[in-house]
Design a protein around this motif. Sequence first.
Motif, PDB file in Angstrom:
ATOM      1  N   VAL A  53      13.017  -9.322  -4.845  1.00 27.07           N
ATOM      2  CA  VAL A  53      13.401 -10.484  -5.649  1.00 27.07           C
ATOM      3  C   VAL A  53      12.602 -11.690  -5.189  1.00 27.07           C
ATOM      4  N   ASN A  54      12.652 -11.923  -3.888  1.00 22.22           N
ATOM      5  CA  ASN A  54      11.881 -13.013  -3.289  1.00 22.22           C
ATOM      6  C   ASN A  54      10.952 -12.394  -2.259  1.00 22.22           C
ATOM      7  N   GLY A  55       9.685 -12.297  -2.597  1.00 24.01           N
ATOM      8  CA  GLY A  55       8.734 -11.611  -1.737  1.00 24.01           C
ATOM      9  C   GLY A  55       8.299 -12.470  -0.573  1.00 24.01           C
ATOM     10  N   ALA A  56       8.327 -11.889   0.605  1.00 23.57           N
ATOM     11  CA  ALA A  56       7.847 -12.587   1.791  1.00 23.57           C
ATOM     12  C   ALA A  56       7.573 -11.540   2.858  1.00 23.57           C
ATOM     13  N   GLY A  57       6.298 -11.317   3.145  1.00 25.00           N
ATOM     14  CA  GLY A  57       5.942 -10.336   4.151  1.00 25.00           C
ATOM     15  C   GLY A  57       4.822  -9.433   3.667  1.00 25.00           C
ATOM     16  N   ARG A  58       4.732  -8.274   4.294  1.00 27.98           N
ATOM     17  CA  ARG A  58       3.693  -7.326   3.908  1.00 27.98           C
ATOM     18  C   ARG A  58       4.244  -5.907   3.999  1.00 27.98           C
ATOM     19  N   HIS A  59       3.586  -5.010   3.313  1.00 26.43           N
ATOM     20  CA  HIS A  59       4.036  -3.622   3.245  1.00 26.43           C
ATOM     21  C   HIS A  59       2.831  -2.721   3.471  1.00 26.43           C
ATOM     22  N   GLU A  64      -2.865   1.288   4.096  1.00 23.35           N
ATOM     23  CA  GLU A  64      -3.283   0.184   3.240  1.00 23.35           C
ATOM     24  C   GLU A  64      -2.215  -0.906   3.319  1.00 23.35           C
ATOM     25  N   THR A  65      -2.640  -2.161   3.520  1.00 16.18           N
ATOM     26  CA  THR A  65      -1.690  -3.262   3.632  1.00 16.18           C
ATOM     27  C   THR A  65      -1.612  -4.029   2.315  1.00 16.18           C
ATOM     28  N   HIS A  66      -0.385  -4.231   1.822  1.00 16.41           N
ATOM     29  CA  HIS A  66      -0.141  -4.939   0.568  1.00 16.41           C
ATOM     30  C   HIS A  66       0.777  -6.125   0.848  1.00 16.41           C
ATOM     31  N   LEU A  67       0.438  -7.292   0.327  1.00 20.79           N
ATOM     32  CA  LEU A  67       1.342  -8.428   0.413  1.00 20.79           C
ATOM     33  C   LEU A  67       2.545  -8.180  -0.486  1.00 20.79           C
ATOM     34  N   ILE A  68       3.702  -8.624  -0.023  1.00 21.85           N
ATOM     35  CA  ILE A  68       4.920  -8.499  -0.824  1.00 21.85           C
ATOM     36  C   ILE A  68       5.038  -9.735  -1.703  1.00 21.85           C
ATOM     37  N   VAL A  81       3.719   7.471   4.604  1.00 18.72           N
ATOM     38  CA  VAL A  81       3.941   6.689   5.819  1.00 18.72           C
ATOM     39  C   VAL A  81       3.929   5.205   5.449  1.00 18.72           C
ATOM     40  N   HIS A  82       4.948   4.474   5.878  1.00 18.91           N
ATOM     41  CA  HIS A  82       4.984   3.050   5.500  1.00 18.91           C
ATOM     42  C   HIS A  82       5.708   2.221   6.541  1.00 18.91           C
ATOM     43  N   LEU A  83       5.521   0.910   6.428  1.00 11.65           N
ATOM     44  CA  LEU A  83       6.221  -0.055   7.266  1.00 11.65           C
ATOM     45  C   LEU A  83       6.320  -1.365   6.495  1.00 11.65           C
ATOM     46  N   ILE A  84       7.553  -1.871   6.341  1.00 11.43           N
ATOM     47  CA  ILE A  84       7.773  -3.166   5.702  1.00 11.43           C
ATOM     48  C   ILE A  84       7.995  -4.216   6.790  1.00 11.43           C
ATOM     49  N   SER A  85       7.207  -5.285   6.741  1.00 10.41           N
ATOM     50  CA  SER A  85       7.384  -6.419   7.653  1.00 10.41           C
ATOM     51  C   SER A  85       7.873  -7.594   6.819  1.00 10.41           C
ATOM     52  N   ARG A  86       9.127  -7.974   7.019  1.00  9.80           N
ATOM     53  CA  ARG A  86       9.752  -9.019   6.205  1.00  9.80           C
ATOM     54  C   ARG A  86       9.720 -10.361   6.915  1.00  9.80           C
ATOM     55  N   GLU A  87       9.746 -11.442   6.116  1.00  4.68           N
ATOM     56  CA  GLU A  87       9.886 -12.787   6.650  1.00  4.68           C
ATOM     57  C   GLU A  87      11.322 -13.264   6.434  1.00  4.68           C
ATOM     58  N   ASN A  88      11.651 -14.430   7.000  1.00  6.01           N
ATOM     59  CA  ASN A  88      13.041 -14.900   6.980  1.00  6.01           C
ATOM     60  C   ASN A  88      13.585 -15.140   5.583  1.00  6.01           C
ATOM     61  N   ASP A  89      12.739 -15.552   4.629  1.00  5.49           N
ATOM     62  CA  ASP A  89      13.246 -15.875   3.297  1.00  5.49           C
ATOM     63  C   ASP A  89      13.145 -14.694   2.341  1.00  5.49           C
TER      64      ASP A  89
END
Length: 298
Positions: A53-59, A64-68, A81-89
Motif C-alpha cells: 500500500v505504502n512502499g518503502a524499502g527494497r525486495h 535481483e534487487t527491486h525498489l518497493i 529466494v527472496h528478502l524484503i527490507s522494509r522501512e519504518n513507514d
Amino acid sequence: MGEPIKTYEMPEVTNQRAFQIYEVQGKTIQNKTYPHETTRPHRHKYYEVCVFVNGAGRHEIDFETHLIHSNSVHFLSPGQVHLISRENDYHGYLMVFSRDFYALEANHEDLLFQMPFFNNPTLVPILNLSPADFRELHELIVQIRKEYLQWNGFTSDILRNYLQIFLIKCKQYYLRYFAEQNKTMDPHFALVQQFNALVEQQFKCIHQVQDYAHMMGLSAANLNKHVRNITGYTAGEIILDRLMLQAKRFLIYTDLSSKQIAYQLNYQDPSYFSRIFKKKTGFSPSEFRRVENEKYQH
C-alpha cells in the motif's frame, strides 16, 4: 561459507489453514504466528503475494534487487529466494497459500501456471499500478482480510474464490501493463509458459532444447522461434539461465563445492561448468560466493 538457505513450510496456526493473510506496518512483522525471521534471504514451499500500500524499502528476488513502490504487488512462487527490507513507514499485506489450497479442483493447479507472474523466470514478478487501478485490488485485500479474521465453516471456500478473483484481476492488469513489451497477448504465449514450466521441473537433468521440444511435440527450431518471439531469448539461453540461477543458490545457501554443484546440475566436467558460470556472471564460482556473502556479514 554461506549458511544453508532456510526453506519455510506454510505457517502453522489453528486448524492448519492453507491460506493466511497478514497486515504489516513498519519494518517488522508483529504477528507472532508468522513463521520466520527475515534478516537473510530465504524461500518458501508456498506461494506468497506481497501487496504494498505504502512502499518503502527494497525486495531482493533471486539476486535481483527491486525498489518497493506504493500501489504495487509482488508475486513469489515456491522455491524463489527472496528478502524484503522494509522501512519504518511501510504498510502492506502478505497473502500466503499452498498450491493445494488453490488447486482444490485439479484444473486450478494449471491456472496457477497460466498466471504470467508465477513460475515464470522470463518475466518480472512485479506489478506497479496506478493509484486508481490499485484501489480495486486494495479493496479486495481488505475484504479478504475481513473474511479471514472471522473464520468459520464457510471461510475456506469464500477465501479460495476471493483469491481466484484477486489473481485473475492481477493477470488482467499484468497483461494490460505489459502486453506490448512482453507480447503476453501473443497466441504462442501459453506455449512459452508450458516450456518455462517444463524447464522448472526438468532443468537439472535435461539441458538440451531438442529434448524439451520433443516433450512438447515441436521441432527444436519452432520452439526456439516461439520462445525468442515472446521473450527475446533463445530456448537454450532460458535453460542455461535457470541452471546458473540454481548454481548461484547452491553457492550462497549451501556449503557444496563448485565440483559438487556441477554434478548436482548434471555437468560431467566441473571445469566446463566453472567456465560457463564465469562467462555468464563475470565471476568464478568461488568469487561469486565470497562477494555475495559479504553483503550479509552484518
